[in-house]
Design a protein around this motif. Sequence first.
Motif, PDB file in Angstrom:
ATOM      1  N   SER A   1       0.494  -1.326   0.031  1.00  0.00           N
ATOM      2  CA  SER A   1      -0.065  -0.322  -0.355  1.00  0.00           C
ATOM      3  C   SER A   1       0.955   1.373   0.124  1.00  0.00           C
TER       4      SER A   1
ATOM      5  N   CYS B   1      10.018   8.101  -7.187  1.00  0.00           N
ATOM      6  CA  CYS B   1       9.796   7.470  -6.273  1.00  0.00           C
ATOM      7  C   CYS B   1      11.353   6.560  -4.978  1.00  0.00           C
TER       8      CYS B   1
ATOM      9  N   VAL C   1       4.098   9.964 -10.466  1.00  0.00           N
ATOM     10  CA  VAL C   1       2.193   9.732 -12.064  1.00  0.00           C
ATOM     11  C   VAL C   1       1.884  11.235 -11.341  1.00  0.00           C
ATOM     12  N   ALA C   2       1.158  11.291 -10.362  1.00  0.00           N
ATOM     13  CA  ALA C   2       0.795  12.374 -10.411  1.00  0.00           C
ATOM     14  C   ALA C   2       1.538  14.050 -10.917  1.00  0.00           C
TER      15      ALA C   2
ATOM     16  N   ILE D   1      -0.743   1.282 -12.563  1.00  0.00           N
ATOM     17  CA  ILE D   1      -1.541   2.864 -12.569  1.00  0.00           C
ATOM     18  C   ILE D   1      -1.705   3.384 -13.756  1.00  0.00           C
TER      19      ILE D   1
ATOM     20  N   LEU E   1       3.936   0.816 -10.896  1.00  0.00           N
ATOM     21  CA  LEU E   1       3.675   2.292 -12.126  1.00  0.00           C
ATOM     22  C   LEU E   1       2.809   1.980 -13.290  1.00  0.00           C
TER      23      LEU E   1
ATOM     24  N   THR F   1       2.799   1.992  -3.706  1.00  0.00           N
ATOM     25  CA  THR F   1       1.119   2.480  -4.495  1.00  0.00           C
ATOM     26  C   THR F   1       1.254   3.603  -4.177  1.00  0.00           C
ATOM     27  N   GLU F   2       1.205   3.454  -3.336  1.00  0.00           N
ATOM     28  CA  GLU F   2       0.512   5.783  -2.975  1.00  0.00           C
ATOM     29  C   GLU F   2       1.955   6.642  -2.771  1.00  0.00           C
TER      30      GLU F   2
ATOM     31  N   ALA G   1       4.578   5.539  -5.766  1.00  0.00           N
ATOM     32  CA  ALA G   1       3.958   5.674  -7.592  1.00  0.00           C
ATOM     33  C   ALA G   1       2.764   6.455  -7.785  1.00  0.00           C
ATOM     34  N   ARG G   2       1.739   6.208  -7.030  1.00  0.00           N
ATOM     35  CA  ARG G   2       0.307   7.202  -7.759  1.00  0.00           C
ATOM     36  C   ARG G   2       1.035   8.854  -7.634  1.00  0.00           C
ATOM     37  N   ARG G   3       1.949   8.877  -6.331  1.00  0.00           N
ATOM     38  CA  ARG G   3       2.334  10.726  -5.664  1.00  0.00           C
ATOM     39  C   ARG G   3       3.556  10.919  -7.346  1.00  0.00           C
TER      40      ARG G   3
ATOM     41  N   LYS H   1      -5.161   0.073 -10.919  1.00  0.00           N
ATOM     42  CA  LYS H   1      -4.655  -0.351 -10.178  1.00  0.00           C
ATOM     43  C   LYS H   1      -5.213   1.449  -9.916  1.00  0.00           C
TER      44      LYS H   1
END
Length: 479
Positions: free
Chosen positions: A419, A454, A429-430, A474, A471, A422-423, A425-427, A479
Amino acid sequence: MNYKTVCGLEVHTELGTASKVFCSCSTKFGAAQNSQVCEVCTGMPGTLPSLNEKVLEFAVRTGLALNCKINLFNRFDRKNYFYPDLPKAYQISQLYLPICTDGYVEITDGVKGGKKRVRINEIHIEEDAGKLIHNEETGETLVNYNRCGVPLLEIVSQPDIATPDEAAEYVQRLREILQFCGVSDCKMQEGSLRADVNVSVMPSDSDTLGTRTEMKNLSSFKAIRAAVESESERQISILENGGKITQETRRWDEAQNCSVSMRSKEQAQDYRYFPEPDLPPVTLTQAYVDGVRSTLPELSDEKRARYMNAYGLSEYDASIICSSLSYVRLFERTAEITKNPKDSANWIMGELMRLQKDSQIGDEIPFRADSLAEIINLLNSGKISRDSAKLLFEAVFYNDVDPQEYVKANNMEILSDASLLTEIARRAVAENPKAVAEYLAGKQQSLNFLIGQCMRTLKGKASAPELAAILKEIINGNK
């Protein structure tokens, strides 16, 4: 006119015996000045030398490893000359009947390609002289006699060397063989291996040797290569301008990258050699020689072939590992523990050699033998990242830390919280839409950029393949 270089080397190696060649004084390097001397090695009147049997064994072992004929009858001679570092005014050596003759070393042919043999004319036993210490500020010269009587082998080649690279490789091959034989540590920085380089040039279409010069006591492969190249160019320049080469002894100035004349050798010095009256001739039996032969270890050429056949190493990798006994010992121990010869070789040729070069310690291994294997196992089991493994290795190299304890103390273990990964990686990407767009357009390097972002947030404590997979999911909306 085109010229060719002709070079022969006289290589001196200090033997790794505990005591000197003709007395029981210690040979340990770095002791207090003039603390390892006695009446024999300083040549006091009435003293008698006694041959160290281990020196004899090491000489035979070296001769066999260098494909020489072992002379069953040999003797010692006196070489007479006066110099401050030779207190008895003569050196015990072997001129007329040396212990080994007619050997060879195989090297790369720098002119024709392939392999060639550099013939060894002879190997003889002799004693080392002391060391002069010059104080330029006071003008004083002091003498340390600790080195007097340290056993030497002088390995004299034929003039078969044609290029600077051949000269350096020849000495490198000698160093390998001497180390693997166990007769010398060959630490050039401590004077355990040094070379006198004889150079001449002649027209390419001629068979008549030119006048040679000699450069004394070169103690690095770099200096040997540079000295042969520079001296060849100097002699060619003199001949091209109508001059003549003077037979002389020259000193190699490494700082200026040139040789400087020391003394003329137009008239050879008369050393008044005569048989050493205080030592009987040495008579060996073939059974003794065969016994020494049976103790020869696996030499570098044999190891090189075994590493290629048994471990699947490339010829280049095997040659690098076999260039030093310290690398061989570390490689074999690391490969034994990790069961991964290729990774073991890569770490030695990469990170280890880089740090050795940075710290200028030669090929010494300043850490516990099992540490590298432990690092590789931690990396390959997924417990630490590659970046962390490199940082860990630096700590091992400089401070000989325990890898397992260091990883725990510095919180270097890879994060396995899916988790959290993933958090992060999302950041990434954003915050990096341009890199995401480039990746979607087919630019694979952009994914590596995102992984790097990351890793920066996670301080390197993550699995790059795992981050890449997260990544991708996402970015692809899975994901």
